[in-house]
Each structure stands twice: as C-alpha cells, then as structure tokens.
Design a protein around this motif. Structure first.
Motif, PDB file in Angstrom:
ATOM      1  N   ASP A 148      -4.551  -7.960  26.498  1.00  0.00           N
ATOM      2  CA  ASP A 148      -5.819  -7.333  26.156  1.00  0.00           C
ATOM      3  C   ASP A 148      -6.020  -7.374  24.644  1.00  0.00           C
ATOM      4  OD1 ASP A 148      -8.024  -5.685  25.806  1.00  0.00           O
ATOM      5  OD2 ASP A 148      -7.353  -4.210  27.282  1.00  0.00           O
ATOM      6  N   TYR A 149      -7.070  -8.058  24.202  1.00  0.00           N
ATOM      7  CA  TYR A 149      -7.350  -8.151  22.770  1.00  0.00           C
ATOM      8  C   TYR A 149      -7.902  -6.855  22.204  1.00  0.00           C
ATOM      9  CZ  TYR A 149      -6.611 -13.183  22.231  1.00  0.00           C
ATOM     10  OH  TYR A 149      -6.044 -14.432  22.132  1.00  0.00           O
ATOM     11  N   GLU A 150      -8.429  -6.001  23.066  1.00  0.00           N
ATOM     12  CA  GLU A 150      -9.094  -4.789  22.599  1.00  0.00           C
ATOM     13  C   GLU A 150      -8.198  -3.566  22.620  1.00  0.00           C
ATOM     14  OE1 GLU A 150     -12.511  -4.462  25.056  1.00  0.00           O
ATOM     15  OE2 GLU A 150     -13.448  -6.304  24.291  1.00  0.00           O
ATOM     16  N   ASN A 151      -7.037  -3.663  23.266  1.00  0.00           N
ATOM     17  CA  ASN A 151      -6.126  -2.520  23.366  1.00  0.00           C
ATOM     18  C   ASN A 151      -4.685  -2.988  23.248  1.00  0.00           C
ATOM     19  OD1 ASN A 151      -8.013  -0.188  24.297  1.00  0.00           O
ATOM     20  ND2 ASN A 151      -8.520  -1.890  25.660  1.00  0.00           N
ATOM     21  N   GLY A 152      -3.905  -2.286  22.441  1.00  0.00           N
ATOM     22  CA  GLY A 152      -2.474  -2.511  22.376  1.00  0.00           C
ATOM     23  C   GLY A 152      -1.754  -1.360  23.066  1.00  0.00           C
ATOM     24  N   TYR A 153      -0.504  -1.595  23.469  1.00  0.00           N
ATOM     25  CA  TYR A 153       0.250  -0.526  24.115  1.00  0.00           C
ATOM     26  C   TYR A 153       0.708   0.487  23.068  1.00  0.00           C
ATOM     27  CZ  TYR A 153       3.788   2.010  26.698  1.00  0.00           C
ATOM     28  OH  TYR A 153       4.531   3.002  27.277  1.00  0.00           O
ATOM     29  N   ARG A 154       0.450   1.738  23.349  1.00  0.00           N
ATOM     30  CA  ARG A 154       0.742   2.787  22.380  1.00  0.00           C
ATOM     31  C   ARG A 154       1.142   4.062  23.127  1.00  0.00           C
ATOM     32  NH1 ARG A 154       0.720   7.096  19.577  1.00  0.00           N
ATOM     33  NH2 ARG A 154      -0.355   7.313  17.575  1.00  0.00           N
TER      34      ARG A 154
END
Length: 487
Positions: A148-154
C-alpha cells in the motif's frame, strides 16, 4: 454498473503502474507485439514506483543492480548497490529512451476492473484530476507491486501522546525534517532500518536501532569488482549477460545453501559479523530464525558496523514498555532518550493494487484463487500479475513474466482466440501459502494472498532457472490454460 457517460478509450493492453514492473512489461510489449495499443496508468505524478515513493536518507537497493536493472538496458553505473535517486533516474531514462513515457497517464488511480466474458474485455475505471475515466482492454497487466503506497505498517504503543519529540515513518519522510545534532531512535531491524541508521548517523548526535529481535545482516561491497573487470574486458552486451548470470547463480546458491544447511550458513554469517565488530558481543545480531526464512539485510561496505565502531550508533534488543516525555522506557527498565522516533516497522500488503476486480459480475477475492506460474490467478481471464522474487531481484521474475505474456498474446492472435484463463483440475489441488516467508508483512497479509499448489504450473518457484524453463521455454498450451473465443 459502469456509467455509460464516462469517456472511454479502447486498448489492447492496459498496464497499471509505472515502476520497474510496468516499464519492463511495456518494453517487451513494444518489442515482441508491435502494433498492439497500450497505455500505462500511474496513480502518482512520477515514474519510478518504489524508487520514487521512498525518499528517506540513505535509500538504496538491497539487490545488485546488474539483476535489478533491465536486461534490455543493462546497468552501467559504478555502484552495484545503488542509491535510490540513481535507480529512479535509471528507470526514468529507460522509459524516455524507448518512448514508453509517452504512454503513461499520470495521476490515474485505478479503482475498478470488470471482466465480461461475452465481450472478452476488461472495463477499467480510474480516478483522474479531470474526474473518472474509463478504459476497455483485452488484457489487464498489473505492475502495481504488492504494498500500500498510502499506508505503512505502524503499531501503537502505550502513552505515545506523552512523547514531545517527533514521529516519522520512512514511507512518508518529511522534506523539512532536520535531524542534524538530534538523538534518534529507529524502531525496527529490517532492510529499511539498517539503511536509515548509518545515513542518519552522519549528522545526528546519536542513533539507536531498537529491535524486538535481531535480523540477519551481511556486509557487501557497494561496487562489484568482478563486474567492473568484465565490463572492461568484454563487449558491453556480453559483459552484461555474464555479470547477470554470475549474480543470479551466486544468489541462488546462497539461498539454496541457506535452506539445505542453515547451520552452516548461520555460522558463516555470524563469523562475518564478528569480523565487522571485533572484541564486541554480537548477541544483538543472532536471530532466532534461520537465514532466508526472512530476507537477509544487506549493508554495503559494512556502513552500519562502521558507525557502530565509531560510537555513533547503538543497537538495543528489547521491547517497548511505554513512551515518556523525552523518549522510550523499555521492558528491561532502561530508557532511551530521543528527539525523533523513526518507525521502520514495515509495509502494508495490498493485493492487486487495491483494485476492486470482478469477473462476469462476481467479485474476485485473491485469497480464494491459486497462483498460476506465479503470474496469473486461477479462473480469472486475461489478467497478468507482474510479481517479483522475495529471495532475489524483483526484476528477474517480472521480466520472465513479460516475455511469457507476449508469447501468450502472439499465440492467441495466431489462433484467432480472445480469452485465456488458467483452470484448476476438477479434483482440485493441495493448497499451500503463496509465500514461504516468516517476515511480519507476509504473515500479516497471509489471509489475503492467493495460494499455490504443490506441483507445476501451480507451484510458485523462488528459482530463476525453474521459472526460465517454465516461462521462457515451456509451451503456453499446457492443458491447464483454457483458450476460447469471445462469447
């Protein structure tokens, strides 16, 4: 239902994504299927995919550029392990040299794709700055990657809001971030973390890499001396092929050795770490898993170890108890002071680029399908997934996929066929996970990924030579691929 008022463009092939996968697919289509109309839809404003999105300090390849580069335009840069900006420029220059850039429609984010067997066409809708737009194409070629380019794992941690410093995720690195003279904690121990840490250490007051558990890390020269000598001795084309073959073979040998004799490879990797950190305890570099159960992290010229020897970087293995006003308190009771916390905690996998896909009105759930030759899905017609290797350079598999796709198109044209769809046997097959990897991002996405079988053509090989035999030499009429005309 599709809006009949939307402007519609008719094409033979619609490629999604203007990164390495999409540019490679476009080149082969132009070369091997001349006359076919195509366009590339890119959701962002620039070419490059991963290498345009990620702009954090030190961003670089973790595969050698002689295999990550395009075989039709070999990499000639000085570094084998190249910086992100150089890779981005290389992809842009390749697209411009072959006129591929003129086929790219930027800021076209694909939202929906519907297949009609009666018409043998995909109807694809995209959001653009000028409103929705529609495309109709015989084939849909997805080079949109896997995350996902719009969300990173956090992850979320206790009392984050009490921290008075700044949080930063590498996937969205702010241009205005001044880290000079700052105390920085990088949470994570994967490829992104080991890239960021030595780069930040060049100007930061101190950098701490906080890891829940160690990863396998190997130092490697940023320049390939053998490759440079071969480039001087051989004609350009011969040198490129020889270097590529050499690096493919070495990578495969290392991977196979890691799987067959993990104890031997563990001992070798730990010996190399010990040589980088003499007179130090290397417990922070001893993973609980075997090499290549997760991707091995590469540090060119040993830069991470060099900054540790110089006292500018520390590695701490612990878990977070809570955040405090000035940093992080660990489960051990120790505290890490920080002005900036970088959450290098991973990616969010996004299958099929997040596109809502349906076949004859039935939604496609990738988890309910089986991968065919690692490039198509069972019972989904005229759809190609350009998905690279997890244990080698991404481009190696993508290039084989593009070649096979062109063979498929030529065969169908010669026989007057419109539809190709991989069909599972009536008795079904034994299903296994598509990716045999214990990495966090793979495990988090396991339930959304397609499966694989135990035998070809449903087996997903992480092996270039087996794929070369299947995709480069094997017949397209294998008894599994069903061909027919429209209707």
């Amino acid at each position: 239902m599709p809006d009949p008022a939307l402007p519609t463009e008719q094409l033979d092939v619609l490629i999604v994504g203007a990164g390495i996968s999409g540019i490679d697919g476009a080149w082969h289509l132009q070369k091997r299927c001349p006359g076919k109309s195509y366009a590339i839809l890119e959701g962002r404003e620039r070419i490059g995919g991963t290498w345009d999105l990620f702009r954090y300090p030190g961003i670089r390849s973790d595969s050698d550029m002689y295999t990550l580069g395009f075989p039709f335009r070999p990499w000639t840069g000085k570094k084998s392990i190249a910086d992100g900006a150089d890779i981005r420029a290389y992809v842009e220059e390749t697209a411009a040299e072959f006129g591929i850039d003129r086929r790219i429609r930027f800021r076209h984010r694909v939202t929906r794709a519907e297949w009609s067997s009666a018409e043998a066409r995909w109807t694809v809708e995209a959001e653009t700055p000028d409103g929705p737009r529609r495309y109709r194409a015989r084939f849909l070629y997805l080079g949109s990657g896997y995350y996902d380019y719009e969300n990173g794992y956090r992850p979320e941690w206790p009392d984050e809001k009490s921290f008075k410093g700044r949080f930063v995720h590498p996937q969205f690195w702010p241009e205005d971030l001044d880290h000079a003279g700052k105390r920085i904690v990088v949470i994570g121990s994967g490829a992104t973390a080991v890239t960021l840490v030595p780069a930040l250490a060049e100007t930061a007051a101190h950098v701490t890499m906080l890891q829940r558990s160690p990863s396998w890390i190997v130092a490697r020269p940023s320049e390939d001396g053998i490759a440079r000598r071969l480039q001087r001795l051989l004609p350009a084309r011969a040198a490129a092929r020889t270097i590529r073959l050499k690096n493919v073979l070495l990578g495969m040998l290392f991977f196979q050795r890691s799987r067959k004799r993990p104890d031997k490879v563990r001992a070798l990797l730990l010996k190399w770490v010990g040589e980088q950190l003499p007179d130090r305890d290397i417990a922070d570099f001893v993973p609980a898993y075997n090499p290549w159960d997760q991707r091995v992290c590469l540090v060119p010229d040993g830069d991470l170890f060099r900054t540790m020897r110089e006292g500018r970087v520390s590695v701490v293995t612990d878990t977070i108890d809570t955040f405090t006003k000035h940093g992080i308190r660990l489960a051990s009771g120790a505290e890490l002071e920080a002005d900036i916390v970088v959450t290098a905690t991973g990616l969010v996998v996004k299958v099929l680029g997040g596109i809502a896909i349906s076949v004859d009105g039935v939604p496609v759930n990738p988890a309910e399908h089986i991968s065919y030759k690692g490039m198509m899905l069972s019972d989904v017609p005229n759809l190609v997934l350009s998905f690279g290797y997890t244990n080698a350079s991404w481009t190696l598999k993508c290039d084989l996929t593009a070649r096979y796709f062109c063979r498929l198109v030529r065969h169908m044209d010669a026989q007057g066929l419109d539809i190709c769809v991989p069909r599972l046997p009536a008795a079904g097959i034994e299903r296994q996970p598509m990716l045999d990897f214990s990495s966090g991002y793979v495990q988090r996405a396991a339930a959304s990924l397609p499966g694989q079988g135990t035998a070809p053509p449903w087996r997903v090989y992480q092996n270039y030579f087996k794929d070369f035999a299947a995709l480069g030499l094997g017949t397209v009429t294998d008894g599994v691929m069903e061909f027919r005309k429209a209707g």
